[in-house]
Design an enzyme around this catalytic site. Structure first.
Site, PDB file in Angstrom:
ATOM      1  N   ARG A 177       0.756  -0.998   0.052  1.00  0.00           N
ATOM      2  CA  ARG A 177      -0.101  -0.021   0.013  1.00  0.00           C
ATOM      3  C   ARG A 177       0.860   1.095   0.115  1.00  0.00           C
ATOM      4  NH1 ARG A 177      -1.981  -3.642   4.053  1.00  0.00           N
ATOM      5  NH2 ARG A 177      -4.153  -4.461   3.612  1.00  0.00           N
ATOM      6  N   LYS A 202      -2.438  -3.080   7.645  1.00  0.00           N
ATOM      7  CA  LYS A 202      -3.652  -2.513   8.310  1.00  0.00           C
ATOM      8  C   LYS A 202      -4.032  -3.354   9.763  1.00  0.00           C
ATOM      9  CE  LYS A 202      -6.415  -0.891   4.524  1.00  0.00           C
ATOM     10  NZ  LYS A 202      -7.736  -1.133   3.808  1.00  0.00           N
ATOM     11  N   HIS A 270      -2.823   2.969  -6.252  1.00  0.00           N
ATOM     12  CA  HIS A 270      -3.231   1.623  -5.838  1.00  0.00           C
ATOM     13  C   HIS A 270      -3.593   0.693  -6.690  1.00  0.00           C
ATOM     14  CE1 HIS A 270      -4.866  -0.415  -2.151  1.00  0.00           C
ATOM     15  NE2 HIS A 270      -5.978  -0.870  -2.782  1.00  0.00           N
ATOM     16  N   ARG A 273      -0.837  -1.929  -6.821  1.00  0.00           N
ATOM     17  CA  ARG A 273      -1.081  -2.949  -6.074  1.00  0.00           C
ATOM     18  C   ARG A 273      -1.952  -4.110  -6.554  1.00  0.00           C
ATOM     19  NH1 ARG A 273      -1.186  -4.755  -0.398  1.00  0.00           N
ATOM     20  NH2 ARG A 273      -3.168  -5.139   0.191  1.00  0.00           N
ATOM     21  N   HIS A 296      -3.563  -9.507   3.434  1.00  0.00           N
ATOM     22  CA  HIS A 296      -5.166  -9.439   3.888  1.00  0.00           C
ATOM     23  C   HIS A 296      -5.468 -10.329   4.881  1.00  0.00           C
ATOM     24  CE1 HIS A 296      -6.353  -8.426  -0.868  1.00  0.00           C
ATOM     25  NE2 HIS A 296      -5.861  -7.278  -0.017  1.00  0.00           N
ATOM     26  N   TYR A 305      -9.553 -10.903  -6.792  1.00  0.00           N
ATOM     27  CA  TYR A 305      -8.929 -10.989  -7.990  1.00  0.00           C
ATOM     28  C   TYR A 305      -9.057 -12.238  -8.913  1.00  0.00           C
ATOM     29  CZ  TYR A 305      -6.262  -7.509  -5.657  1.00  0.00           C
ATOM     30  OH  TYR A 305      -5.942  -6.413  -4.754  1.00  0.00           O
TER      31      TYR A 305
END
Length: 327
Positions: A177, A202, A270, A273, A296, A305
């Site tokens: 990110r 995150k 982004h 990514r 994730h 994806y």
């Protein structure tokens, strides 16, 4: 950190003369924001989003009630008031995704109020979240991503061009990110023989991300050209005046490259990514591996994806499944 959060809330509320708060409610909101940062370990971006949501909701309540809201007002709120708040935000042009995030923040707040024995009001839990249109990532083509990295169309100092290239390579070559890339220091960057990055993403979730040689070389080139002293534990990437690099400058660099290379409007930092993940999947990488690389928390976030790359998956199915029709 705690003091910073409280001061940040003061700044937000002071920015609107029409939003005085009762003392009891102000203290409670400050305590909640401290909890978000200190105990839940949420990111700075999440904390700031919660602060904005709190400000918007409290501003609405003041207008709705005709007086500064207090804890007693929160205890008496019904579902109609929460729906009226969402409708008000909708009229202001706020998207369903942002409305859903605001509602999630309010649910978090009211659950915390109940858990801390401040008050109990479960009306917000009965409000349905707005439906969010299904969307899938919009990656660049392999050629488009390569053109962004390989073709230098930027103006200005050589070190700035080298800096931007290094950042873009971290997004496309390592799937970081933008906040993660700009959070690197000389001590955590893949240089001096280090080919693995320890990334904190995150929710303070840590992961190991390998760095390609081309990424390490780009960072080394930038560091050699950078006119500022880069201390070991200070931000690696700097702005023109020597301060920490703003994400907005990378966004602007991408906008210029997008125009120069005739790329779609979806070509954002982004999107690099997204391109990292999609191109790995196209090359046969395992979905679990991509999940780990991206950081994730759940596989469902990574599975999106597969929709981007449906043709490749169907081809694999045709080739591998014993009952598939051979062509």
């Amino acid at each position: 950190m705690v003091g910073t959060v409280a001061q940040s809330l003061d700044d937000i509320l002071a920015g609107d003369d029409e939003l005085p708060l009762s003392g009891d409610l102000k203290r409670v909101v400050e305590d909640w924001l401290r909890h978000v940062v200190v105990e839940r370990g949420q990111s700075v971006a999440t904390r700031e989003a919660y602060e904005r949501d709190a400000r918007q909701f409290l501003a609405f309540l003041k207008s709705h009630f005709g007086h500064p809201p207090c804890l007693g007002d929160l205890e008496r709120l019904d579902t109609r008031t929460f729906r009226a708040f969402l409708a008000n935000r909708r009229k202001a042009g706020v998207t369903s995704r942002s409305l859903a995030r605001s509602l999630s923040a309010l649910r978090t707040f009211f659950r915390w109020l109940e858990r801390e024995h401040v008050l109990q009001n479960r009306a917000v839990l009965q409000v349905a979240a707005p439906k969010i249109p299904h969307s899938i990532p919009k990656p660049l083509t392999v050629e488009g991503a390569a053109s962004l990295i390989d073709r230098d169309t930027r103006d200005g100092a050589e070190w700035i061009a080298a800096r931007d290239t290094a950042v873009l390579l971290l997004l496309y070559g390592a799937g970081l990110r933008i906040s993660e890339a700009l959070g690197l220091t000389p001590n955590t960057a893949p240089i001096d023989g280090r080919d693995i990055m320890h990334i904190k993403g995150k929710g303070e979730k840590e992961r190991l991300v390998p760095a390609l040689a081309v990424v390490s070389d780009a960072i080394a080139t930038y560091m050699r050209l950078c006119p500022y002293s880069l201390e070991a534990n200070e931000p690696l990437f700097r702005g023109a005046r020597g301060g920490p690099l703003s994400p907005r400058l990378i966004q602007l660099a991408m906008e210029k490259l997008r125009l120069d290379l005739d790329l779609p409007n979806t070509a954002t930092p982004h999107a690099l990514r997204h391109s990292f993940a999609t191109h790995l999947l196209s090359a046969g990488a395992d979905l679990r591996q991509i999940q780990e690389l991206l950081g994730h928390a759940s596989l469902s976030s990574t599975q999106v994806y597969t929709e981007v790359n449906r043709d490749r998956l169907l081809a694999v199915y045709d080739q591998a499944h014993p009952r598939a029709a051979r062509r």
